[in-house]
Design a protein around this motif. Structure first.
Motif, PDB file in Angstrom:
ATOM      1  N   LEU A   4     -24.145 -15.888  21.215  1.00  0.00           N
ATOM      2  CA  LEU A   4     -23.325 -15.129  20.611  1.00  0.00           C
ATOM      3  C   LEU A   4     -24.453 -15.028  19.333  1.00  0.00           C
ATOM      4  O   LEU A   4     -25.539 -15.566  18.417  1.00  0.00           O
ATOM      5  CB  LEU A   4     -22.185 -16.546  19.925  1.00  0.00           C
ATOM      6  CG  LEU A   4     -21.338 -17.514  20.304  1.00  0.00           C
ATOM      7  CD1 LEU A   4     -20.553 -18.474  19.581  1.00  0.00           C
ATOM      8  CD2 LEU A   4     -20.189 -16.451  20.781  1.00  0.00           C
ATOM      9  N   CYS A  83     -19.834  -2.873   8.197  1.00  0.00           N
ATOM     10  CA  CYS A  83     -18.421  -3.433   8.322  1.00  0.00           C
ATOM     11  C   CYS A  83     -18.445  -2.506   9.977  1.00  0.00           C
ATOM     12  O   CYS A  83     -17.381  -2.382  10.507  1.00  0.00           O
ATOM     13  CB  CYS A  83     -17.461  -2.145   8.153  1.00  0.00           C
ATOM     14  SG  CYS A  83     -17.060  -2.875   6.461  1.00  0.00           S
ATOM     15  N   THR A  85     -20.085  -4.308  12.239  1.00  0.00           N
ATOM     16  CA  THR A  85     -21.388  -5.440  13.205  1.00  0.00           C
ATOM     17  C   THR A  85     -19.713  -6.530  13.417  1.00  0.00           C
ATOM     18  O   THR A  85     -19.281  -6.869  12.358  1.00  0.00           O
ATOM     19  CB  THR A  85     -21.657  -5.810  12.434  1.00  0.00           C
ATOM     20  OG1 THR A  85     -22.410  -7.054  13.252  1.00  0.00           O
ATOM     21  CG2 THR A  85     -22.051  -6.788  11.437  1.00  0.00           C
ATOM     22  N   ALA A  86     -19.459  -7.534  14.516  1.00  0.00           N
ATOM     23  CA  ALA A  86     -19.367  -8.564  14.683  1.00  0.00           C
ATOM     24  C   ALA A  86     -19.997  -9.644  14.455  1.00  0.00           C
ATOM     25  O   ALA A  86     -19.378 -10.551  14.580  1.00  0.00           O
ATOM     26  CB  ALA A  86     -18.752  -8.527  16.297  1.00  0.00           C
ATOM     27  N   ALA A  87     -20.911  -9.888  13.536  1.00  0.00           N
ATOM     28  CA  ALA A  87     -22.024 -10.395  13.607  1.00  0.00           C
ATOM     29  C   ALA A  87     -21.366 -11.327  11.846  1.00  0.00           C
ATOM     30  O   ALA A  87     -20.864 -10.788  11.337  1.00  0.00           O
ATOM     31  CB  ALA A  87     -23.474 -10.351  13.008  1.00  0.00           C
ATOM     32  N   PRO A  88     -21.742 -12.600  11.700  1.00  0.00           N
ATOM     33  CA  PRO A  88     -20.864 -12.880  10.726  1.00  0.00           C
ATOM     34  C   PRO A  88     -21.673 -13.296   9.134  1.00  0.00           C
ATOM     35  O   PRO A  88     -21.102 -13.424   9.058  1.00  0.00           O
ATOM     36  CB  PRO A  88     -20.747 -14.763  11.324  1.00  0.00           C
ATOM     37  CG  PRO A  88     -22.259 -14.926  11.939  1.00  0.00           C
ATOM     38  CD  PRO A  88     -21.453 -13.482  12.929  1.00  0.00           C
ATOM     39  N   THR A 173     -20.167 -11.666   6.637  1.00  0.00           N
ATOM     40  CA  THR A 173     -19.350 -10.621   6.748  1.00  0.00           C
ATOM     41  C   THR A 173     -18.107 -10.725   6.488  1.00  0.00           C
ATOM     42  O   THR A 173     -17.833  -8.982   5.682  1.00  0.00           O
ATOM     43  CB  THR A 173     -19.444 -10.208   7.836  1.00  0.00           C
ATOM     44  OG1 THR A 173     -21.237 -10.413   8.316  1.00  0.00           O
ATOM     45  CG2 THR A 173     -19.020  -8.791   8.837  1.00  0.00           C
ATOM     46  N   ASP A 174     -18.167 -11.819   6.009  1.00  0.00           N
ATOM     47  CA  ASP A 174     -16.347 -11.583   6.246  1.00  0.00           C
ATOM     48  C   ASP A 174     -15.869 -11.181   4.021  1.00  0.00           C
ATOM     49  O   ASP A 174     -15.028 -10.750   3.846  1.00  0.00           O
ATOM     50  CB  ASP A 174     -15.444 -13.190   6.517  1.00  0.00           C
ATOM     51  CG  ASP A 174     -16.326 -14.004   5.371  1.00  0.00           C
ATOM     52  OD1 ASP A 174     -17.567 -14.120   5.208  1.00  0.00           O
ATOM     53  OD2 ASP A 174     -15.563 -14.714   4.641  1.00  0.00           O
ATOM     54  N   ARG A 177     -16.341  -7.735   4.299  1.00  0.00           N
ATOM     55  CA  ARG A 177     -14.371  -6.982   4.814  1.00  0.00           C
ATOM     56  C   ARG A 177     -13.813  -7.077   3.772  1.00  0.00           C
ATOM     57  O   ARG A 177     -12.662  -6.348   2.925  1.00  0.00           O
ATOM     58  CB  ARG A 177     -14.556  -7.544   6.054  1.00  0.00           C
ATOM     59  CG  ARG A 177     -15.129  -7.191   6.898  1.00  0.00           C
ATOM     60  CD  ARG A 177     -14.238  -7.365   8.229  1.00  0.00           C
ATOM     61  NE  ARG A 177     -15.212  -7.299   9.214  1.00  0.00           N
ATOM     62  CZ  ARG A 177     -15.750  -8.423  10.199  1.00  0.00           C
ATOM     63  NH1 ARG A 177     -16.196  -9.197   9.462  1.00  0.00           N
ATOM     64  NH2 ARG A 177     -16.583  -8.112  11.126  1.00  0.00           N
TER      65      ARG A 177
END
Length: 370
Positions: A4, A83, A85-88, A173-174, A177
């Motif tokens: 992951l 914004c 990337t899928a990384a947390p 990252t959340d 966003r």
């Protein structure tokens, strides 16, 4: 689970080709055992920075490139990268090797929690001013300027941060966003933008590091960058009342009045030229001054380049301002007649209407076409 993605490292760049390979190698060494990616967000560097990163990306899938065409600015580049990337967890680090990439694993662990109470953190900041941190070989002038900027930033901050000017940090990252729609994307201090955009204070911790000296490329710090910082502070303090771009446009307009009067005085009183000739030359001088200063500051992110764009932009700006002047005079005269001699109020309304007209149309037709 072991595969992951854990961390994205966003690297905003402009003319950093000489540092790309070295930075990737340093990240690879610092993040051994971690699942990470690096996103170079390049503002279409003429030195081929994006191509240099792409060459590495052909062999290393962890390396990605966003090449921005017609867009400039460190803060907006960081927002696009964060914004994308899928990384947390996402970290921001400069492409000039002056930040200490060995701090990244500790930043990641603090934001992940790793079984500790620190899991509630939103941001981890690399700081030059906490115990153990250092500005390296900065001269006294740069230290003084940084101290002033830090003092000013505390006017808008919602946190007691020792290094609010840091460009080296990691964040969930959340959180990015969630805050992205409210970010100003002005200037070069994205962390300050994030901290001030949040409706509630972000939870943070600072880690010390020593700021390194640049060895390749040229520094991006200049007077325009300093101006952008002040603009960003204005936006956070007053932007909800008067948009920052309109405020800059209007302020430059006021300076243009000063240029007009100086040129007219020099020609009419100093050189004995006719008043009408002096007015024409002074008007053209003020208009040209306003156009180029707006191009450099107000619309820096849409800056016109090359003699063709500049000539076309100057003509459209002149036409728009001419119509704005007619509207100014016409409305002021109409209100003067309607309000039975209230000349001051009528004149001010005319000026405001003319300013709004000039701003709205030049934003669309002078700086909005390229």
């Amino acid at each position: 689970m072991a595969d992951l993605l854990e961390l994205a490292v966003v690297i905003p760049t402009f003319n950093e080709k000489a540092n790309v390979a070295t930075l990737v190698a340093k990240l690879d060494q610092a993040l051994v055992g971690r699942n990470w990616e690096a996103i170079f967000v390049d503002d279409d560097s003429p030195d081929g920075t994006a191509d240099a990163a792409r060459e590495i990306g052909r062999l290393d899938k962890r390396i990605r490139v966003i090449q921005r065409i017609g867009r400039r600015g460190l803060s907006s580049a960081c927002i696009e990268g964060m914004c994308a990337t899928a990384a947390p967890v996402v970290a921001v680090i400069d492409g000039d090797l002056q930040h200490d990439e060995t701090l990244l694993p500790a930043m990641l662990d603090l934001l992940k929690g790793d079984g500790s109470a620190e899991g509630a953190l939103d941001v981890v900041v690399g700081s030059r001013f906490v115990v153990g941190g250092c500005t390296g070989e900065w001269d006294s002038d740069r230290v003084a300027k940084s101290a002033l900027a830090t003092k000013l930033s505390r006017r808008v901050l919602k946190a007691d941060l020792s290094d609010p000017m840091s460009g080296f940090f990691a964040i969930r990252t959340d959180v990015v966003r969630r805050l992205a729609p409210d970010l100003s994307a002005i200037g070069f201090k994205i962390m300050l933008d994030l901290l001030t955009a949040s409706p509630t204070p972000l939870r943070f911790v600072e880690l010390p590091y020593t700021f390194r000296c640049r060895t390749e490329g040229e520094s991006k710090l200049d007077h325009v960058v300093a101006m952008e910082y002040l603009i960003a502070l204005y936006d956070r303090m007053f932007g909800r009342f008067v948009p920052v771009r309109f405020a800059m446009f209007s302020a430059i307009g006021v300076l243009g009045v000063g240029i007009h009067m100086v040129v007219l005085t020099a020609l009419f009183l100093g050189l004995g030229a006719g008043f009408v000739l002096g007015e024409i030359v002074a008007t053209l001088a003020a208009l040209t001054f306003n156009f180029f200063l707006n191009n450099a500051l107000t619309y820096r992110d849409r800056r016109l380049k090359g003699w063709r764009q500049l000539a076309d932009g100057w003509v459209s700006f002149a036409v728009i301002c001419s119509v704005g002047a007619i509207a100014n005079v016409g409305i002021a005269a109409f209100l003067y007649e309607m309000r039975d001699g209230a000349w001051a109020a009528s004149a001010l309304v005319g000026v405001l209407v003319g300013a709004v007209w000039n701003y709205a149309l030049s934003s669309k037709f002078t700086w909005g076409r390229y």
